[in-house]
Design a protein around this motif. Structure first.
Motif, PDB file in Angstrom:
ATOM      1  N   SER A  56       0.617  -1.269   0.058  1.00 50.82           N
ATOM      2  CA  SER A  56       0.024   0.046  -0.142  1.00 50.82           C
ATOM      3  C   SER A  56       0.767   1.194   0.042  1.00 50.82           C
ATOM      4  CB  SER A  56      -0.925  -0.083   1.166  1.00 50.82           C
ATOM      5  OG  SER A  56      -0.333  -0.227   2.345  1.00 50.82           O
ATOM      6  N   GLY A  57       2.165   0.969  -0.136  1.00 51.03           N
ATOM      7  CA  GLY A  57       3.095   2.343  -0.147  1.00 51.03           C
ATOM      8  C   GLY A  57       3.473   2.921   0.939  1.00 51.03           C
ATOM      9  N   ILE A  58       3.313   2.189   2.016  1.00 54.90           N
ATOM     10  CA  ILE A  58       3.603   2.427   3.406  1.00 54.90           C
ATOM     11  C   ILE A  58       4.916   1.443   4.072  1.00 54.90           C
ATOM     12  CG2 ILE A  58       2.887   3.098   5.782  1.00 54.90           C
ATOM     13  CD1 ILE A  58      -0.071   3.342   4.756  1.00 54.90           C
ATOM     14  N   GLU A  59       5.812   2.320   4.389  1.00 55.81           N
ATOM     15  CA  GLU A  59       7.037   1.395   4.819  1.00 55.81           C
ATOM     16  C   GLU A  59       6.476   0.616   5.865  1.00 55.81           C
ATOM     17  OE1 GLU A  59       7.078   4.741   4.507  1.00 55.81           O
ATOM     18  OE2 GLU A  59       8.317   5.096   2.581  1.00 55.81           O
ATOM     19  N   HIS A  60       7.299  -0.645   6.085  1.00 55.29           N
ATOM     20  CA  HIS A  60       7.066  -1.414   7.415  1.00 55.29           C
ATOM     21  C   HIS A  60       8.242  -2.227   7.395  1.00 55.29           C
ATOM     22  CE1 HIS A  60       5.959  -5.192   5.605  1.00 55.29           C
ATOM     23  NE2 HIS A  60       5.541  -4.417   4.600  1.00 55.29           N
ATOM     24  N   ARG A  61       8.433  -3.033   8.458  1.00 58.00           N
ATOM     25  CA  ARG A  61       9.560  -3.791   8.790  1.00 58.00           C
ATOM     26  C   ARG A  61       9.383  -5.222   8.222  1.00 58.00           C
ATOM     27  NH1 ARG A  61      11.340  -4.626  14.997  1.00 58.00           N
ATOM     28  NH2 ARG A  61       9.588  -6.312  14.727  1.00 58.00           N
ATOM     29  N   ALA A  62      10.455  -5.981   7.742  1.00 58.76           N
ATOM     30  CA  ALA A  62      10.455  -7.220   7.194  1.00 58.76           C
ATOM     31  C   ALA A  62       9.547  -8.064   8.291  1.00 58.76           C
ATOM     32  CB  ALA A  62      11.450  -7.877   6.836  1.00 58.76           C
ATOM     33  N   GLY A  63       9.091  -9.092   8.017  1.00 56.24           N
ATOM     34  CA  GLY A  63       8.454  -9.930   9.107  1.00 56.24           C
ATOM     35  C   GLY A  63       7.398  -9.451   9.784  1.00 56.24           C
ATOM     36  N   GLU A  64       6.620  -8.604   9.372  1.00 55.84           N
ATOM     37  CA  GLU A  64       5.564  -7.915  10.045  1.00 55.84           C
ATOM     38  C   GLU A  64       4.729  -8.846  10.693  1.00 55.84           C
ATOM     39  OE1 GLU A  64       1.299  -6.808   7.713  1.00 55.84           O
ATOM     40  OE2 GLU A  64       3.017  -5.621   7.571  1.00 55.84           O
ATOM     41  N   ASP A  65       4.430 -10.082  10.268  1.00 54.10           N
ATOM     42  CA  ASP A  65       3.445 -11.350  10.928  1.00 54.10           C
ATOM     43  C   ASP A  65       3.997 -11.251  12.232  1.00 54.10           C
ATOM     44  OD1 ASP A  65       2.373 -10.916   8.365  1.00 54.10           O
ATOM     45  OD2 ASP A  65       2.614 -13.131   8.118  1.00 54.10           O
ATOM     46  N   GLY A  66       5.367 -11.130  12.616  1.00 54.39           N
ATOM     47  CA  GLY A  66       5.681 -11.523  13.946  1.00 54.39           C
ATOM     48  C   GLY A  66       5.827 -10.149  15.047  1.00 54.39           C
ATOM     49  N   GLY A  67       5.508  -8.940  14.215  1.00 54.42           N
ATOM     50  CA  GLY A  67       5.432  -7.767  15.027  1.00 54.42           C
ATOM     51  C   GLY A  67       4.269  -7.212  15.694  1.00 54.42           C
ATOM     52  N   PHE A  68       4.079  -6.471  16.609  1.00 52.87           N
ATOM     53  CA  PHE A  68       2.723  -5.841  17.064  1.00 52.87           C
ATOM     54  C   PHE A  68       2.239  -4.963  15.853  1.00 52.87           C
ATOM     55  CE2 PHE A  68       3.161  -5.039  21.841  1.00 52.87           C
ATOM     56  CZ  PHE A  68       3.108  -6.008  22.127  1.00 52.87           C
ATOM     57  N   GLN A  69       0.855  -5.165  15.805  1.00 53.20           N
ATOM     58  CA  GLN A  69       0.013  -4.822  14.716  1.00 53.20           C
ATOM     59  C   GLN A  69      -0.919  -3.631  15.340  1.00 53.20           C
ATOM     60  OE1 GLN A  69       0.686  -4.686  11.783  1.00 53.20           O
ATOM     61  NE2 GLN A  69       2.178  -6.468  11.795  1.00 53.20           N
ATOM     62  N   PRO A  70      -1.535  -2.773  14.740  1.00 54.43           N
ATOM     63  CA  PRO A  70      -2.529  -1.957  15.352  1.00 54.43           C
ATOM     64  C   PRO A  70      -4.098  -2.799  15.328  1.00 54.43           C
ATOM     65  CG  PRO A  70      -2.113  -1.506  13.081  1.00 54.43           C
ATOM     66  CD  PRO A  70      -1.236  -2.280  13.419  1.00 54.43           C
ATOM     67  N   ILE A  71      -4.261  -3.210  16.403  1.00 56.08           N
ATOM     68  CA  ILE A  71      -5.410  -4.076  16.524  1.00 56.08           C
ATOM     69  C   ILE A  71      -6.625  -3.382  16.743  1.00 56.08           C
ATOM     70  CG2 ILE A  71      -4.279  -5.962  17.254  1.00 56.08           C
ATOM     71  CD1 ILE A  71      -5.409  -5.364  20.316  1.00 56.08           C
ATOM     72  N   ALA A  72      -6.441  -2.176  17.393  1.00 55.61           N
ATOM     73  CA  ALA A  72      -7.844  -1.259  17.779  1.00 55.61           C
ATOM     74  C   ALA A  72      -7.382   0.299  17.178  1.00 55.61           C
ATOM     75  CB  ALA A  72      -8.184  -1.254  19.077  1.00 55.61           C
ATOM     76  N   VAL A  73      -8.030   0.972  16.432  1.00 53.59           N
ATOM     77  CA  VAL A  73      -7.572   2.268  15.883  1.00 53.59           C
ATOM     78  C   VAL A  73      -8.881   2.995  16.022  1.00 53.59           C
ATOM     79  CG1 VAL A  73      -6.625   3.853  13.969  1.00 53.59           C
ATOM     80  CG2 VAL A  73      -6.005   1.366  14.303  1.00 53.59           C
ATOM     81  N   SER A  74      -8.716   4.273  16.863  1.00 54.13           N
ATOM     82  CA  SER A  74      -9.929   4.789  17.088  1.00 54.13           C
ATOM     83  C   SER A  74      -9.868   6.439  16.692  1.00 54.13           C
ATOM     84  CB  SER A  74     -10.723   4.654  18.473  1.00 54.13           C
ATOM     85  OG  SER A  74     -11.626   5.776  18.865  1.00 54.13           O
ATOM     86  N   ALA A  75     -10.461   7.007  15.619  1.00 47.53           N
ATOM     87  CA  ALA A  75     -10.131   8.395  15.011  1.00 47.53           C
ATOM     88  C   ALA A  75     -11.186   9.206  15.179  1.00 47.53           C
ATOM     89  CB  ALA A  75      -9.646   8.119  13.570  1.00 47.53           C
ATOM     90  N   ASN A  76     -10.709  10.623  15.566  1.00 45.34           N
ATOM     91  CA  ASN A  76     -11.638  11.406  15.552  1.00 45.34           C
ATOM     92  C   ASN A  76     -11.300  12.458  14.363  1.00 45.34           C
ATOM     93  OD1 ASN A  76     -13.544  11.323  17.812  1.00 45.34           O
ATOM     94  ND2 ASN A  76     -11.661  11.087  19.019  1.00 45.34           N
ATOM     95  N   TYR A  77     -12.154  12.749  13.475  1.00 49.95           N
ATOM     96  CA  TYR A  77     -11.928  13.674  12.367  1.00 49.95           C
ATOM     97  C   TYR A  77     -12.324  14.736  12.496  1.00 49.95           C
ATOM     98  CZ  TYR A  77     -11.056   9.262   9.957  1.00 49.95           C
ATOM     99  OH  TYR A  77     -10.662   7.975   9.667  1.00 49.95           O
ATOM    100  N   MET A  78     -11.485  15.881  12.359  1.00 45.58           N
ATOM    101  CA  MET A  78     -11.967  17.300  12.801  1.00 45.58           C
ATOM    102  C   MET A  78     -11.983  18.410  11.612  1.00 45.58           C
ATOM    103  SD  MET A  78      -9.311  17.951  15.985  1.00 45.58           S
ATOM    104  CE  MET A  78      -9.297  16.852  17.432  1.00 45.58           C
TER     105      MET A  78
END
Length: 282
Positions: A56-78
Motif C-alpha cells: 500500500s506504499g507505506i513502509e514497514h519492517r520485514a517479518g511484520e507477521d511477528g510484530g505488534f500490529q494496530p489491533i484497535a484504531v479509534s479516530a476523531n476527524y476534525m
C-alpha cells in the motif's frame, strides 16, 4: 502507488511527509487512508516498523507477521485535509509486553485533521476462533463475479473515487441503492492492491472504502465522518478482500456505518464502525 513519504525523528515522535493526491475522495484525502497512515506511524513509534515498503506504499519492517500490529484504531476527524505536506506526531502512552498504546495527531499547516488512539498487540493469524458469525461469506464470493467492472475511466464512480489509482476497487453497483424488499442497506465491494498482496494497513483502509450508506435513502452528497473505530481481527491472505457495508439507523442528521472486511480465505480481517453526518437533500 505511494501513499506517503515519511521522514522519522525518533527523538520527537514527528513524521513529515506528503499526502498523495491519488488517495482521495473528490478533492479531499480519504479518511481510511489517514487512519492507515496514523496506524503506521504508531507501529513505527513502538518499534514494530521500519523502512521496507509495503504493497500500500507505506513502509514497514520485514517479518511484520511477528510484530505488534494496530489491533484497535479509534479516530476523531476534525477537518478534511487536501493532498500535500503533512505532519504526524506520536506520543507513546504505554509500551507493554502484550499491549502498547500510542496517541497520534495528523496535522496540515497549523490545523489538526485527525486525532487517533492506537492499540498495538500481536494480531491473531490462522487461529480458529472460538465463535464467529460471518455474514459476508454466504453473500459474497471470494473473487468478484465475472463482468463486475473496476472503478476506472468510464465508470460512474471514477470522478469521485480516486483511490482506484492505487488499488483495484469493484463495487456491486446494484447494491448501492435502496433494497427492493425495504430492508437495510448492504453494499458490497471487492478490493485489492494492484500487483501485490494486501497488508494490515491496506485492510484498515478498506474499512472505510464504501460509498456512504445514505445512498440507500437518496442522500448521495458529502457525508463527513466524525468518528471511526477499527478492529484488526487477523492478517490478510494474498488475494481479494471482500467488503460489506451496512447500517443500523440513518437519522435526519447522523448515521452509523459498519464495514466488515473478509479475506480470500473467508476470515474476518477488519471490522469498523463510524458515525457520520447525513448529506442534505439534493
Amino acid at each position: 502507488m505511494t501513499l506517503t513519504t515519511v521522514e522519522q525523528d525518533d527523538r520527537t515522535g514527528l513524521y513529515d511527509g506528503e499526502l498523495n493526491e491519488h488517495w482521495t475522495i473528490g478533492p479531499k484525502v480519504h479518511g481510511g487512508a489517514m487512519l492507515a497512515l496514523c496506524a503506521k506511524a504508531a507501529r513505527i513509534a513502538c518499534g514494530s516498523g521500519g523502512q521496507e515498503r509495503s504493497d500500500s506504499g507505506i513502509e514497514h519492517r520485514a517479518g511484520e507477521d511477528g510484530g505488534f500490529q494496530p489491533i484497535a484504531v479509534s479516530a476523531n476527524y476534525m477537518w478534511a485535509p487536501d493532498p500535500g505536506p503533512m505532519r504526524v506526531r506520536t506520543s507513546i502512552r504505554k509500551r507493554g509486553r502484550r499491549v502498547s498504546l500510542v496517541d497520534v495527531e495528523l496535522t496540515q499547516g497549523d490545523r489538526t485533521a485527525v486525532t487517533v488512539a492506537v492499540t498495538l498487540a500481536d494480531a491473531e493469524h490462522h487461529v480458529p476462533p472460538l465463535l464467529s458469525f460471518n455474514p459476508v461469506v454466504p453473500l459474497m464470493t471470494p473473487e468478484p463475479p465475472p463482468g463486475l467492472e473496476p472503478i476506472g475511466p468510464g465508470h460512474p464512480m471514477a470522478d469521485i473515487v480516486h483511490l482506484a489509482h492505487g488499488c483495484d476497487i469493484r463495487p456491486a453497483l446494484h447494491t448501492l441503492g435502496p433494497r427492493s424488499d425495504g430492508g437495510p442497506p448492504v453494499f458490497e465491494y471487492w478490493v485489492r492492491p494492484k500487483d501485490s498482496a494486501p497488508d494490515v494497513l491496506f485492510a484498515l483502509l478498506c474499512g472505510d472504502v464504501s460509498a456512504p450508506v445514505t445512498f440507500a435513502v437518496d442522500r448521495s452528497g458529502w457525508a463527513p465522518t466524525v468518528q471511526l473505530t477499527a478492529y484488526l481481527r487477523g492478517l490478510p491472505a494474498d488475494g481479494w478482500l471482500r467488503v460489506m457495508c451496512t447500517a443500523v439507523q440513518i437519522g435526519q442528521d447522523w448515521f452509523d456505518e459498519d464495514h466488515i472486511v473478509v479475506d480470500v480465505e473467508g476470515r474476518i480481517i477488519v471490522q469498523t464502525r463510524q458515525l457520520a453526518m447525513v448529506p442534505p437533500p439534493a
